[in-house]
Design an enzyme around this catalytic site. Sequence first.
Site, PDB file in Angstrom:
ATOM      1  N   ASP A  12      10.562  -3.819  11.418  1.00 19.34           N
ATOM      2  CA  ASP A  12       9.134  -3.607  11.703  1.00 19.34           C
ATOM      3  C   ASP A  12       8.399  -4.943  11.569  1.00 19.34           C
ATOM      4  O   ASP A  12       7.240  -5.050  11.966  1.00 19.34           O
ATOM      5  CB  ASP A  12       8.549  -2.537  10.772  1.00 19.34           C
ATOM      6  N   SER A  13       9.092  -5.976  11.053  1.00 24.49           N
ATOM      7  CA  SER A  13       8.559  -7.336  11.040  1.00 24.49           C
ATOM      8  C   SER A  13       8.362  -7.867  12.460  1.00 24.49           C
ATOM      9  O   SER A  13       7.793  -8.944  12.639  1.00 24.49           O
ATOM     10  CB  SER A  13       9.479  -8.264  10.249  1.00 24.49           C
ATOM     11  N   ASP A  43      14.252  -0.067  12.019  1.00 25.06           N
ATOM     12  CA  ASP A  43      13.370  -0.057  10.850  1.00 25.06           C
ATOM     13  C   ASP A  43      12.197   0.890  11.108  1.00 25.06           C
ATOM     14  O   ASP A  43      11.386   0.647  12.007  1.00 25.06           O
ATOM     15  CB  ASP A  43      12.858  -1.486  10.634  1.00 25.06           C
ATOM     16  N   LYS A  82      16.280   2.495   8.680  1.00 23.52           N
ATOM     17  CA  LYS A  82      15.865   1.987   7.369  1.00 23.52           C
ATOM     18  C   LYS A  82      14.442   2.439   7.110  1.00 23.52           C
ATOM     19  O   LYS A  82      13.647   2.538   8.047  1.00 23.52           O
ATOM     20  CB  LYS A  82      15.946   0.459   7.342  1.00 23.52           C
ATOM     21  N   GLU A 103      14.112  -6.566  -1.928  1.00 21.17           N
ATOM     22  CA  GLU A 103      13.228  -7.642  -1.468  1.00 21.17           C
ATOM     23  C   GLU A 103      12.379  -8.182  -2.615  1.00 21.17           C
ATOM     24  O   GLU A 103      11.695  -7.416  -3.301  1.00 21.17           O
ATOM     25  CB  GLU A 103      12.319  -7.143  -0.332  1.00 21.17           C
TER      26      GLU A 103
HETATM   27  N1  LIG Z   1       8.704 -14.036   9.435  1.00 19.06           N
HETATM   28  C1  LIG Z   1       8.737 -13.092   8.469  1.00 19.06           C
HETATM   29  N2  LIG Z   1       9.532 -13.291   7.411  1.00 19.06           N
HETATM   30  C2  LIG Z   1       9.621 -12.339   6.438  1.00 19.06           C
HETATM   31  O1  LIG Z   1      10.380 -12.543   5.468  1.00 19.06           O
HETATM   32  C3  LIG Z   1       8.843 -11.148   6.569  1.00 19.06           C
HETATM   33  C4  LIG Z   1       8.027 -11.002   7.700  1.00 19.06           C
HETATM   34  N3  LIG Z   1       7.999 -11.988   8.631  1.00 19.06           N
HETATM   35  N4  LIG Z   1       7.248  -9.919   7.894  1.00 19.06           N
HETATM   36  C5  LIG Z   1       7.379  -8.787   7.017  1.00 19.06           C
HETATM   37  C6  LIG Z   1       7.700  -9.194   5.658  1.00 19.06           C
HETATM   38  C7  LIG Z   1       6.599  -9.907   4.935  1.00 19.06           C
HETATM   39  N5  LIG Z   1       7.367 -10.707   4.012  1.00 19.06           N
HETATM   40  C8  LIG Z   1       6.874 -11.748   3.256  1.00 19.06           C
HETATM   41  C9  LIG Z   1       5.845 -12.528   3.731  1.00 19.06           C
HETATM   42  C10 LIG Z   1       5.363 -13.587   3.001  1.00 19.06           C
HETATM   43  C11 LIG Z   1       5.897 -13.868   1.767  1.00 19.06           C
HETATM   44  C12 LIG Z   1       5.348 -15.006   0.980  1.00 19.06           C
HETATM   45  O2  LIG Z   1       4.461 -15.696   1.422  1.00 19.06           O
HETATM   46  N6  LIG Z   1       5.870 -15.237  -0.208  1.00 19.06           N
HETATM   47  C13 LIG Z   1       5.485 -16.318  -1.091  1.00 19.06           C
HETATM   48  C14 LIG Z   1       4.987 -15.745  -2.380  1.00 19.06           C
HETATM   49  C15 LIG Z   1       3.530 -15.961  -2.508  1.00 19.06           C
HETATM   50  C16 LIG Z   1       2.997 -15.385  -3.798  1.00 19.06           C
HETATM   51  O3  LIG Z   1       3.728 -15.376  -4.807  1.00 19.06           O
HETATM   52  O4  LIG Z   1       1.860 -14.959  -3.753  1.00 19.06           O
HETATM   53  C17 LIG Z   1       6.702 -17.171  -1.426  1.00 19.06           C
HETATM   54  O5  LIG Z   1       6.507 -18.375  -1.646  1.00 19.06           O
HETATM   55  O6  LIG Z   1       7.815 -16.639  -1.491  1.00 19.06           O
HETATM   56  C18 LIG Z   1       6.935 -13.088   1.302  1.00 19.06           C
HETATM   57  C19 LIG Z   1       7.421 -12.019   2.048  1.00 19.06           C
HETATM   58  C20 LIG Z   1       8.769 -10.529   4.224  1.00 19.06           C
HETATM   59  N7  LIG Z   1       8.828 -10.129   5.599  1.00 19.06           N
HETATM   60  C1  LIG Z   2      13.142  -8.467   6.110  1.00 21.66           C
HETATM   61  C2  LIG Z   2      13.720  -7.144   6.429  1.00 21.66           C
HETATM   62  C3  LIG Z   2      14.456  -6.540   5.292  1.00 21.66           C
HETATM   63  C4  LIG Z   2      12.748  -6.178   7.042  1.00 21.66           C
HETATM   64  O1  LIG Z   2      12.498  -5.094   6.586  1.00 21.66           O
HETATM   65  C5  LIG Z   2      12.099  -6.566   8.311  1.00 21.66           C
HETATM   66  O2  LIG Z   2      12.372  -7.651   8.854  1.00 21.66           O
HETATM   67  O3  LIG Z   2      11.294  -5.768   8.811  1.00 21.66           O
HETATM   68 MG   LIG Z   3      10.904  -4.099   7.558  1.00 21.56          MG
END
Ligand SMILES: Nc1nc(=O)c2c([nH]1)NC[C@@H]1CN(c3ccc(C(=O)N[C@@H](CCC(=O)O)C(=O)O)cc3)CN21
Ligand SMILES: CC(C)C(=O)C(=O)O
Ligand SMILES: [Mg+2]
Length: 276
Positions: A56-57, A95, A125, A193
């Site tokens: 769904d990303s 998803d 999923k 995750e």
């Molecule tokens: N391109 C992309 N990658 C992904 O991993 C992802 C998506 N899209 N879309 C759906 C979700 C959203 N996800 C995400 C998006 C952003 C962060 C992120 O910015 N994490 C920061 C933490 C920031 C904080 O602690 O506030 C990091 O540095 O890991 C993590 C997961 C994982 N998924």
């Molecule tokens: C990052 C994976 C686990 C996901 O759910 C997605 O891409 O939508």
């Molecule tokens: Mg997903």
Amino acid sequence: MSEPALYGGPATRRVRTRDLIAAKQRGERWPMLTSYDQYTAAIFDQAGIPVLLVGDSAANNVFGYETTVPVTVDDLLPLVRAVVRATKRTLVVGDMPFGSYEEGPTQALRTAVRFMKEGGCHAVKLEGGRRVAEQIAAITGAGIPVMGHVGFTPQSEHQIGGYRVQGRGDAAEDVVADAHAVTEAGAFAVVLEMVTSEVAKRITHDLPIPTVGIGAGPDTDAQVLVWQDMAGLRTGHAPRFVKRYADMAGALTEATQKFAEEVRGGEFPGPEHAFH
Ligand SMILES: Nc1nc(=O)c2c([nH]1)NC[C@@H]1CN(c3ccc(C(=O)N[C@@H](CCC(=O)O)C(=O)O)cc3)CN21
Ligand SMILES: CC(C)C(=O)C(=O)O
Ligand SMILES: [Mg+2]
């Protein structure tokens, strides 16, 4: 006959959920990627990725939304069909998006059936642990394999309050209980995750089904990344758990600038690109 290795061997048939359970029993780790289109799906299939997720990303990485909340089943099904058509041996997971299973087991099963019948994928999923155990039981009870997803669940980011690591301190028991709940409901694997490495290691050790980590440290049975993150097509700030294995954004920018320059300069098309 011994179980075939998940990858590195000849492409004989499609990977099945039981192959993933067997891989865990052998201690064999495996990679998973997202895919949303035929070209990447064919490349990942031929490169030996045993499981692809039509995530769904796609909301973020195909349709340009800020969150995964707006994407619909009708948006995702054509992408699922494309990935299934382009692959020969990859197990394709669809998803289930926000809003397509929360109402209860009946809605969840109806959505899962659409993914299988109209999308042609091999498993679905959905996000959540104890709160969706009934949904997972209904879907698996109908003969459809389910991958769980616990820890940080992006579809609930407004409730969670951002992209936050789950399972720190006392919250560890919540993530553990969720992982056990999806297993008992019949899931064949579970995504962890953004949980601490310690919690992911403990869950991976305790569960009979494979764990698929994203930001969950080195000790899960499998690892998943969004392909545009892995390949460096997405630029800008990436989550900490991302490793870029290529600079596709750079390569595509260079190719595009060269094309534009050659059109402007009259170098393209050359005589070999024209009909007489
Ligand atoms: N391109 C992309 N990658 C992904 O991993 C992802 C998506 N899209 N879309 C759906 C979700 C959203 N996800 C995400 C998006 C952003 C962060 C992120 O910015 N994490 C920061 C933490 C920031 C904080 O602690 O506030 C990091 O540095 O890991 C993590 C997961 C994982 N998924
Ligand atoms: C990052 C994976 C686990 C996901 O759910 C997605 O891409 O939508
Ligand atoms: Mg997903």
